[in-house]
Enzyme design. Structure first.
Site, mmCIF file in Angstrom:
data_model
loop_
_atom_site.group_PDB
_atom_site.id
_atom_site.type_symbol
_atom_site.label_atom_id
_atom_site.label_comp_id
_atom_site.label_asym_id
_atom_site.label_seq_id
_atom_site.Cartn_x
_atom_site.Cartn_y
_atom_site.Cartn_z
ATOM 1 N N HIS A 104 0.815 -1.235 0.000
ATOM 2 C CA HIS A 104 0.000 0.000 0.000
ATOM 3 C C HIS A 104 0.837 1.268 0.000
ATOM 4 O O HIS A 104 0.291 2.370 -0.078
ATOM 5 C CB HIS A 104 -1.019 -0.013 1.147
ATOM 6 C CG HIS A 104 -0.471 0.241 2.519
ATOM 7 N ND1 HIS A 104 -0.636 1.437 3.160
ATOM 8 C CD2 HIS A 104 0.205 -0.548 3.382
ATOM 9 C CE1 HIS A 104 -0.090 1.376 4.369
ATOM 10 N NE2 HIS A 104 0.437 0.183 4.521
ATOM 11 N N CYS B 279 0.925 6.498 12.733
ATOM 12 C CA CYS B 279 0.616 5.788 13.976
ATOM 13 C C CYS B 279 0.585 6.743 15.166
ATOM 14 O O CYS B 279 -0.030 6.469 16.168
ATOM 15 C CB CYS B 279 1.643 4.711 14.251
ATOM 16 S SG CYS B 279 2.211 3.908 12.776
HETATM 17 N N1 PLP Z 1 7.957 0.222 7.914
HETATM 18 C C1 PLP Z 1 7.859 1.495 7.474
HETATM 19 C C2 PLP Z 1 9.109 2.278 7.222
HETATM 20 C C3 PLP Z 1 6.611 2.071 7.272
HETATM 21 O O1 PLP Z 1 6.516 3.331 6.847
HETATM 22 C C4 PLP Z 1 5.447 1.287 7.542
HETATM 23 C C5 PLP Z 1 4.098 1.888 7.390
HETATM 24 O O2 PLP Z 1 3.899 3.044 7.678
HETATM 25 C C6 PLP Z 1 5.610 -0.044 7.968
HETATM 26 C C7 PLP Z 1 6.875 -0.528 8.140
HETATM 27 C C8 PLP Z 1 4.411 -0.914 8.226
HETATM 28 O O3 PLP Z 1 3.840 -1.327 7.020
HETATM 29 P P1 PLP Z 1 2.306 -1.836 6.939
HETATM 30 O O4 PLP Z 1 1.438 -0.629 7.082
HETATM 31 O O5 PLP Z 1 2.198 -2.471 5.591
HETATM 32 O O6 PLP Z 1 2.123 -2.817 8.029
#
Ligand code: PLP
Length: 397
Positions: free
Chosen positions: A212, A336
């Site tokens: 995504h 988040c």
């Molecule tokens: N790692 C990074 C650097 C991200 O920006 C994100 C999502 O914001 C994630 C991991 C987590 O990914 P997902 O939303 O597909 O769980």
């Protein structure tokens, strides 16, 4: 119509501007198109040996090839997962499963999907070193070398940071890991599909990606696991994905991800040029119009779609609310932590002056961003930022 009703009415007429592509991206129309057959005739279970399953299994194999091509891997090195968080968690938990009491090295700017998994492992009895970053949010290979112990089993450092876009020298870090026989993982969620990337050049053992973030749907991602690397599965069951990740495949998501990988490969050069030009225009326009602004992140080693900018003396959340009323979607930190007025952990780790980190706004551009969007931002934001600066008790004006 009362004032609130009028505001709602004008909002509904106004073109919305989405500049939060590091949080998530819209589906690419070609991706949506590629997914549609799997909501109709292509409903079979890829594990079934009959016609309904075989065709779907074939399409999954094609998507795996597209994902492999995007990062220079072999198809059998790609395992589909539910996204970035699962891939990151799996890299860390799976690598350390059979190595009790071993040592992990990570950085202070990792996404919670890595950071919290490392902390969980520390609680479970592993040792953890969190390496500091410089003022651009970059990890130094020498700091990683200095943190290595006899029992270091895993180094995990992100490729590009989600809040600032800063790119880390992963090749140099993985060279150090290789010399010392240590497993190397990189969270490449903000890089895959945006910048050209080759796992052989990067020389990493494990790399995590999420659909995504590059115009595929949510809830699908992949893990690159270098041939010969043993990563214990997190999810066991019916032996799908060659036993590395059980569970009937998210076929619709995989079809979308495969198409997004193809589209990304095709469109990357043009996107780099066009989105970078828009990002640079926004950056220059804001810096020229508002005094005491700082760009957070590396001046050059930065993903071309990201601008994290601090307006000194301003609460980012206050500016964000005004932009929201104008229909402009941006973020003050990682998605988040949205809603929290605490300066972001990442900007704190970069040792930013708190008067700056509170006023940080992250703009992240992508598919659909237009010159018009940027011009509207440049007309709307500076007068408000200037007004907030004048009103601030700290600004001395
Ligand atoms: N790692 C990074 C650097 C991200 O920006 C994100 C999502 O914001 C994630 C991991 C987590 O990914 P997902 O939303 O597909 O769980």
């Amino acid at each position: 119509m009362n004032a609130i009703g009028l505001l709602g009415y004008t909002n509904s007429l106004m073109k919305k501007i989405y500049l939060d592509h590091n949080a998530t991206t819209p589906l690419h129309p070609e991706v949506r198109e590629a997914m549609l057959p799997f909501m109709g005739d292509l409903f079979g279970n890829p594990s079934s040996g009959h016609w309904a399953g075989r065709e779907v299994a074939h399409r999954i194999a094609e998507a795996r090839e597209s994902a492999a091509r995007l990062i220079g891997a072999d198809p059998e090195e790609i395992v589909f997962t539910s996204g970035g968080t699962e891939s990151d968690n799996w890299a860390i938990l799976g690598a350390l499963r059979d190595r009790p009491g071993s040592h992990i090295i990570t950085s202070s700017v990792e996404h919670p999907a890595v950071f919290n998994a490392c902390q969980e492992m520390e609680t479970a009895g592993h040792e953890l070193t969190v390496v500091d970053v410089d003022r651009y949010g970059q990890v130094s290979p020498e700091a990683i070398r200095g943190a290595i112990r006899e029992n270091t089993a895993l180094i995990t450092v992100m490729l590009a940071n989600n809040e600032t876009g800063t790119i880390n020298p992963i090749r140099e870090i993985s060279t150090i890991a290789r010399e010392r026989g240590i497993l190397m993982h990189t969270d490449a969620v903000q890089a895959v599909g945006k910048v050209p990337l080759d796992v052989r050049e990067l020389d990493v053992d494990i790399l995590s990606a999420s659909g995504h973030k590059f115009n595929a749907p949510k809830g699908i991602g992949f893990q690159y696991v270098r041939n010969g690397v043993e990563l214990k599965p997190l999810i066991v069951g019916g032996h799908q994905e060659r036993g590395m990740r059980s569970g009937t495949e998210n076929v619709i998501g995989i079809a979308g991800l495969g198409k997004a990988c193809e589209v990304a490969m095709r469109d990357m050069p043009g996107k780099d040029r066009d989105i970078r030009a828009l990002r640079d225009k926004l950056e220059k326009g804001l810096r020229d119009a508002v005094p005491e602004t700082e760009v957070n992140g590396h001046p050059t080693e930065r993903i071309y779609n990201t601008l994290n900018i601090s307006f000194k003396y301003i609460e980012g959340e206050a500016l964000l609310s005004m932009m929201e009323l104008e229909g402009i979607a941006v973020s003050t930190g990682s998605a988040c932590s949205a809603g929290s007025t605490e300066p972001s952990r990442i900007l704190k780790a970069m040792k930013l002056d708190p008067l700056c980190s509170r006023g940080a706004i992250r703009f992240s551009l992508g598919l659909g961003t237009t010159e018009d969007d940027i011009e509207r931002c440049l007309r709307f934001i500076p007068p408000i930022a200037l007004r907030f600066q004048e009103m601030s008790p700290f600004s001395g004006k």
